[in-house]
Design a protein around this motif. Structure first.
Motif, PDB file in Angstrom:
ATOM      1  N   VAL A 263       0.869  -1.186   0.000  1.00 42.69           N
ATOM      2  CA  VAL A 263       0.000   0.000   0.000  1.00 42.69           C
ATOM      3  C   VAL A 263       0.898   1.226   0.000  1.00 42.69           C
ATOM      4  N   ILE A 264       1.015   1.874  -1.138  1.00 48.93           N
ATOM      5  CA  ILE A 264       1.861   3.059  -1.251  1.00 48.93           C
ATOM      6  C   ILE A 264       1.294   4.160  -0.364  1.00 48.93           C
ATOM      7  N   THR A 265       2.147   4.807   0.411  1.00 53.29           N
ATOM      8  CA  THR A 265       1.706   5.813   1.385  1.00 53.29           C
ATOM      9  C   THR A 265       2.411   7.128   1.111  1.00 53.29           C
ATOM     10  N   PHE A 266       1.641   8.192   0.950  1.00 55.93           N
ATOM     11  CA  PHE A 266       2.214   9.512   0.687  1.00 55.93           C
ATOM     12  C   PHE A 266       1.515  10.545   1.544  1.00 55.93           C
TER      13      PHE A 266
ATOM     14  N   PHE B 243       6.426   8.755  -0.023  1.00 60.81           N
ATOM     15  CA  PHE B 243       6.792  10.004  -0.696  1.00 60.81           C
ATOM     16  C   PHE B 243       5.919  11.148  -0.217  1.00 60.81           C
ATOM     17  N   LEU B 244       6.338  12.360  -0.565  1.00 61.42           N
ATOM     18  CA  LEU B 244       5.641  13.590  -0.189  1.00 61.42           C
ATOM     19  C   LEU B 244       5.143  14.308  -1.438  1.00 61.42           C
ATOM     20  N   VAL B 245       4.046  15.036  -1.292  1.00 62.34           N
ATOM     21  CA  VAL B 245       3.464  15.791  -2.403  1.00 62.34           C
ATOM     22  C   VAL B 245       3.712  17.274  -2.181  1.00 62.34           C
ATOM     23  N   HIS B 246       4.166  17.948  -3.235  1.00 58.83           N
ATOM     24  CA  HIS B 246       4.431  19.384  -3.175  1.00 58.83           C
ATOM     25  C   HIS B 246       3.716  20.093  -4.306  1.00 58.83           C
ATOM     26  N   PHE B 247       3.017  21.195  -3.968  1.00 59.72           N
ATOM     27  CA  PHE B 247       2.382  22.051  -4.964  1.00 59.72           C
ATOM     28  C   PHE B 247       3.125  23.381  -4.987  1.00 59.72           C
ATOM     29  N   PRO B 248       3.816  23.712  -6.062  1.00 58.03           N
ATOM     30  CA  PRO B 248       4.583  24.971  -6.091  1.00 58.03           C
ATOM     31  C   PRO B 248       3.683  26.174  -6.318  1.00 58.03           C
TER      32      PRO B 248
END
Length: 386
Positions: free
Chosen positions: A223-226, A297-302
């Motif tokens: 289960v991919i976790t971000f 992994f982490l999510v980034h919104f520029p």
């Protein structure tokens, strides 16, 4: 090291959980650790600040609770909510309401302050700088050096739907004429300030203390976790399409979020996707970093423009997790699909988080006292020659 008398003015401070509060709190603690004499002007809360004073050996003085009321939208709906939103936005645009009260409040609390080596005023809100400018005198100034520390720019702010009205440019120029230095968190923000004050700008990023390093390896457990944490409202332009994209993903995943705006996530995600999410309120920073040690992994919104930089990237880089930078385009969508399959080749390049260590940041502020002193000596020498 020569000990300095340092005065810091900020509306945001511990225990508040915000970027500006973190900036203030870390500076106060580190300057005190270096054995400087530190005084903080803020909205005092005895429940927390009495113990803070005793633990760190600083003095915390009260700005006082602001009297102008916020226009609260909670509990309102329909036409009433729309009307209140219009009033709130109108007052903000016309008068910088309710924060404009700080412009009048700050000079009053500065009346009895003098003989400091360094004064650091911290925005947002920017009326804190304006209040210091109102109290500032060239003869017998409050401090030898005044630094206005700016997170987001004011008149040149690009991520607000409404531009500041023209007369606020006069106020910003008036304050910039008085201050010795303007500090911004990264070089890209320089263009948001007026050309005539560029020589006063210095880049000093956010300073942070970092906990002990946690295990940063991700585990392919099926289960991919971000995760995403922090302010979301400034990134709606990319965040909303991303969240709606998650609704079309059939693969199992876990998305962990720490936010103040749960409604944005709940409004964009369908129930099936929400069942795959953990949406939390803000927690303290050490707890946050510890809780994210095992994600993939982490999510980034520029930002859409290049004059601002997200503070959360410092902790993203500390965590050393692959970072998916999502821009709502075909490249981003392909990267998302790859990340969900544990393929992180398109991850955002890491920065060295160590340059944000608070001891280094405090030293850079202190160096501006010397720089200002040297500039004054040169100016006086030129006057003598003439």
């Amino acid at each position: 090291m020569e000990k300095k008398r340092i005065l810091i003015i900020s509306r945001s401070f511990y225990p508040e959980n915000s970027p500006r509060s973190l900036r203030t709190t870390e500076l106060v603690k580190e300057f005190a650790r270096q054995e400087h004499e530190v005084t903080l002007l803020t909205v005092r809360n005895d429940e927390y600040h009495n113990a803070f004073e005793e633990e760190f050996g600083v003095t915390i003085k009260d700005i006082g609770q602001l009297k102008l009321p916020n226009i609260n939208l909670n509990g309102s709906s329909g036409a009433k909510r729309l009307f209140k939103r219009g009033i709130r936005r109108g007052l903000l645009q016309l008068f910088e309401y309710p924060d404009i009260e700080l412009m009048y409040r700050i000079p009053k609390v500065l009346k009895n302050e003098a003989n400091y080596d360094l004064l650091i005023s911290i925005a947002v809100p920017h009326p804190i700088h304006w209040g210091v400018a109102w109290a500032w005198r060239k003869v017998d100034p409050i401090a030898e050096t005044w630094i206005a520390d700016c997170g987001d720019p004011y008149y040149g702010l690009e991520n607000d739907s409404f531009k500041k009205l023209f007369y606020f440019a006069w106020i910003e120029k008036w304050f910039c004429q008085k201050v010795d230095y303007i500090t911004i968190p990264f070089e890209g923000g320089r263009s948001a300030y007026f050309n005539e004050f560029q020589e006063k700008i210095r880049v000093i990023p956010q300073g942070l203390s970092f906990p002990d390093r946690h295990n940063t390896n991700h585990t392919e457990n099926g289960v991919i976790t971000f995760a995403y944490f922090g302010n979301i409202d400034s990134y709606r332009h990319y965040a909303v399409p991303f969240l709606k994209k998650l609704n079309s993903i059939e693969k199992e995943f876990k998305f962990i979020v720490y936010t103040r705006n749960k409604n944005l996530f709940k409004g964009c995600l369908d129930q099936q996707t929400l069942d795959k999410c953990e949406i939390h309120d803000y927690v303290d920073r050490d707890t946050l970093l510890n809780s994210l040690a095992g994600i993939d992994f982490l999510v980034h919104f520029p930002y859409q423009e290049g004059t601002q930089k997200s503070l959360k990237l410092v902790d993203y880089n500390f965590l050393q997790k692959p970072i998916l930078e999502y821009r709502n385009d075909e490249i981003s969508d392909n990267s998302l699909r790859e990340f969900l399959e544990y393929n992180f080749e398109q991850k955002k390049a890491f920065e060295d988080y160590r340059k944000y260590k608070i001891e280094n940041i405090c030293n850079r502020f202190l160096e501006l006292i010397k720089e200002d002193r040297q500039s004054s000596i040169r100016l006086n020498n030129m006057k003598l020659i003439q």
